[in-house]
Design an enzyme around this catalytic site. Structure first.
Site, PDB file in Angstrom:
ATOM      1  N   TYR A  50       0.712  -1.173  -0.118  1.00 64.43           N
ATOM      2  CA  TYR A  50       0.073  -0.060  -0.131  1.00 64.43           C
ATOM      3  C   TYR A  50       0.816   1.154  -0.022  1.00 64.43           C
ATOM      4  O   TYR A  50       1.831   1.282   0.727  1.00 64.43           O
ATOM      5  CB  TYR A  50      -0.914   0.240   1.101  1.00 64.43           C
ATOM      6  N   GLU A  52      -0.742   4.581  -0.545  1.00 66.41           N
ATOM      7  CA  GLU A  52      -1.524   5.638  -0.389  1.00 66.41           C
ATOM      8  C   GLU A  52      -0.657   6.854  -0.618  1.00 66.41           C
ATOM      9  O   GLU A  52       0.133   7.164   0.516  1.00 66.41           O
ATOM     10  CB  GLU A  52      -2.886   5.851   0.284  1.00 66.41           C
ATOM     11  N   ASP A 196      -6.576  14.160 -25.082  1.00 68.79           N
ATOM     12  CA  ASP A 196      -6.446  12.746 -24.808  1.00 68.79           C
ATOM     13  C   ASP A 196      -5.453  11.992 -25.846  1.00 68.79           C
ATOM     14  O   ASP A 196      -6.137  11.555 -26.820  1.00 68.79           O
ATOM     15  CB  ASP A 196      -7.688  12.086 -24.612  1.00 68.79           C
ATOM     16  N   THR A 222      -3.354   6.642 -22.078  1.00 73.91           N
ATOM     17  CA  THR A 222      -2.987   5.222 -21.652  1.00 73.91           C
ATOM     18  C   THR A 222      -1.531   4.751 -21.788  1.00 73.91           C
ATOM     19  O   THR A 222      -0.931   5.363 -22.839  1.00 73.91           O
ATOM     20  CB  THR A 222      -3.786   4.034 -22.353  1.00 73.91           C
ATOM     21  N   LYS A 225      -0.967   1.290 -25.230  1.00 81.10           N
ATOM     22  CA  LYS A 225      -1.363   1.073 -26.559  1.00 81.10           C
ATOM     23  C   LYS A 225      -0.017   1.303 -27.570  1.00 81.10           C
ATOM     24  O   LYS A 225       0.772   0.521 -27.182  1.00 81.10           O
ATOM     25  CB  LYS A 225      -2.373   2.235 -27.005  1.00 81.10           C
ATOM     26  N   ARG A 231      -1.070  -1.918 -18.792  1.00 82.48           N
ATOM     27  CA  ARG A 231      -2.386  -1.250 -18.687  1.00 82.48           C
ATOM     28  C   ARG A 231      -2.229  -0.348 -17.636  1.00 82.48           C
ATOM     29  O   ARG A 231      -2.071  -0.527 -16.625  1.00 82.48           O
ATOM     30  CB  ARG A 231      -3.414  -2.570 -18.482  1.00 82.48           C
TER      31      ARG A 231
HETATM   32  N1  PLP Z   1      -9.034   7.619 -24.207  1.00 82.47           N
HETATM   33  C1  PLP Z   1      -9.052   7.185 -25.540  1.00 82.47           C
HETATM   34  C2  PLP Z   1      -8.927   8.056 -26.690  1.00 82.47           C
HETATM   35  C3  PLP Z   1      -9.128   5.609 -25.764  1.00 82.47           C
HETATM   36  O1  PLP Z   1      -9.107   5.121 -26.836  1.00 82.47           O
HETATM   37  C4  PLP Z   1      -9.308   4.680 -24.529  1.00 82.47           C
HETATM   38  C5  PLP Z   1      -9.357   3.283 -24.610  1.00 82.47           C
HETATM   39  O2  PLP Z   1      -9.401   2.708 -25.760  1.00 82.47           O
HETATM   40  C6  PLP Z   1      -9.292   5.351 -23.392  1.00 82.47           C
HETATM   41  C7  PLP Z   1      -9.323   6.645 -23.068  1.00 82.47           C
HETATM   42  C8  PLP Z   1      -9.657   4.714 -21.946  1.00 82.47           C
HETATM   43  O3  PLP Z   1      -8.441   3.825 -21.781  1.00 82.47           O
HETATM   44  P1  PLP Z   1      -8.654   2.370 -20.620  1.00 82.47           P
HETATM   45  O4  PLP Z   1      -9.559   1.655 -21.310  1.00 82.47           O
HETATM   46  O5  PLP Z   1      -7.442   2.393 -20.155  1.00 82.47           O
HETATM   47  O6  PLP Z   1      -9.686   3.038 -19.614  1.00 82.47           O
END
Ligand code: PLP
Length: 415
Positions: A50, A52, A196, A222, A225, A231
């Site tokens: 842990y 936190e 994002d 993320t 990918k 992950r």
């Molecule tokens: N943002 C985008 C553009 C995505 O394509 C994805 C997942 O495919 C996410 C956020 C979310 O990621 P997670 O699946 O790890 O929650």
């Protein structure tokens, strides 16, 4: 694998999944193969602890080593992307996005994101997600003319809806995104701007996609990918918002960080600083561009007319096949794709008129343009023999042999 002879049920399923990943063609644009170093970090004793809080400010004792690991992950993330502040604790891309909402919005505030039916993500304001339930979500779409983002149109929507947060980024959009223009739009209407880059993070890190850093108030990603790590998620911002973001992640929306995953993020970020990683990202794009061309030569329609990144959408309408039919038959043939709505699709999300193809995973295996062409020919043949079981089985065997020429996990594990 250490479970052998102990938990035989789970062991056997893990073994089968390993076999599936090694001997299938993974064209799902959001997937990749984490290497043994990332997997080693992720499967270690750090899962026990842990922690936190944040480095040097933890709630529990015994965090000395974890402080160092998290600090290294943070420094590597900042260095790789040229960011002022990074929070490496989000458990996923969705949690990273939620943290930004939590940090700067109140429930009911207006958010403007890309329509999920045009390539946006659930967390950009889609109805079933927290983002569409707790906020007043409005969306922009691609233009009907060329299926690309139309920045004048986005500005017009922003002027009309006056969002507090504008989101750029997508799960299924194949062209460059102009983050500078998005920031100008946000400034004009007095909104925060979040980019994002979940899908394109590897390309951004390698300098192959225009970077949102220097333009966006918040950048989320993320790590699993194109970035090819474990992950998970990361949020970036300037110092100005650092405290708000950190307290949004913890204690706002998460509890204890997954320190084994954070160690694996650090490993992946280190890998992403190498010349080899840059070359890998270059090849991902080269493969995607070539694959899109091959598919077009075979009579498929490519949404937006091509790709600048690691993925593209194929409109199957000219072939009289639905996305769902294609996904099912291709899976039975050892080729993993996902059905995907195309812009202005007349079919439902469960059926769709398209599929999404991405090259990060096959490129990790060392496949190049020549292999992309072979894969396209196989896809075309399966779609011409949609309900022919024996054709699919034959293709499955062919795919298995083909994959043997590009070993990945079979170099590390006995499969
Ligand atoms: N943002 C985008 C553009 C995505 O394509 C994805 C997942 O495919 C996410 C956020 C979310 O990621 P997670 O699946 O790890 O929650």
């Amino acid at each position: 694998m250490k479970l052998e002879g102990k938990d035989t049920k789970i062991f056997e399923l893990m073994r089968r999944e390993l076999d599936r990943e090694e001997y299938s063609l993974i064209l799902i644009a959001s997937e990749n193969y984490a290497d043994e170093d990332v997997l080693a970090a992720q499967g270690c004793v750090l899962t026990n602890k842990y922690a936190e809080g944040y480095p040097t400010k933890r709630y529990y004792s015994g965090c000395t080593h974890l402080d160092e690991i998290e600090s290294i992950a943070i420094e590597r993330a900042k260095e790789l992307f040229g960011a002022e502040h990074a929070n490496v604790q989000p458990h996923s891309g969705s949690s990273a996005n939620m943290a930004v909402y939590y940090a700067v919005l109140d429930r009911g505030d207006t958010v403007l994101g890309m329509d999920i039916a045009h390539g946006g993500h659930l967390t950009h304001g889609a109805k079933p997600s927290f983002s569409g339930k707790w906020y007043r979500a409005v969306s922009y779409a691609v233009s009907e003319k060329d299926e690309m983002l139309d920045y004048d149109e986005i500005l017009a929507v922003a002027r009309k809806e006056r969002p507090k947060l504008i989101i750029a980024g997508a799960s299924a959009y194949s062209k460059f995104i102009d983050f500078k223009k998005f920031r100008e739009i946000a400034d004009e209407v007095g909104a925060y701007f979040m980019a994002d880059i979940a899908h394109i993070a590897g390309l951004v890190a390698a300098g192959l996609h225009p970077s949102p850093f220097g333009h966006a108030h918040f950048v989320t990603t993320t790590t699993h990918k194109t970035l090819r790590g474990p992950r998970g998620g990361i949020v970036f911002c300037n110092q100005e918002f650092a405290k708000k973001i950190d307290s949004a992640v913890f204690p706002g929306i998460q509890g204890g960080p997954l320190m084994h995953v954070i160690a694996a993020k650090a490993v992946a970020l280190h890998q992403a600083m190498t010349e080899e990683f840059k070359q890998y990202q270059k090849q991902i794009i080269a493969n995607a561009k070539y694959m899109a061309k091959c598919m077009a030569d075979l009579g498929f329609r490519i949404v937006s007319g091509g790709t600048d990144n690691h993925l593209f959408l194929v409109d199957l309408t000219p072939k009289n096949v639905t996305g769902n039919e294609a996904q099912v038959s291709l899976e039975a043939s050892g080729i993993m794709v996902n059905k995907n709505l195309i812009p202005f699709d007349t079919r439902s999300p469960g059926i769709t008129s398209g599929i999404r193809l991405g090259t990060p995973a096959v490129t990790t295996r060392g496949m190049k343009e020549k292999e992309m062409e072979i894969i396209c020919v196989m896809i075309d043949a399966v779609l011409k023999n949609l309900n022919d079981r024996s054709f699919m089985e034959n293709t499955r065997a062919k795919v298995r042999e083909f994959c043997k020429g590009f070993p990945f996990y079979s170099r590390m594990y006995d499969i």
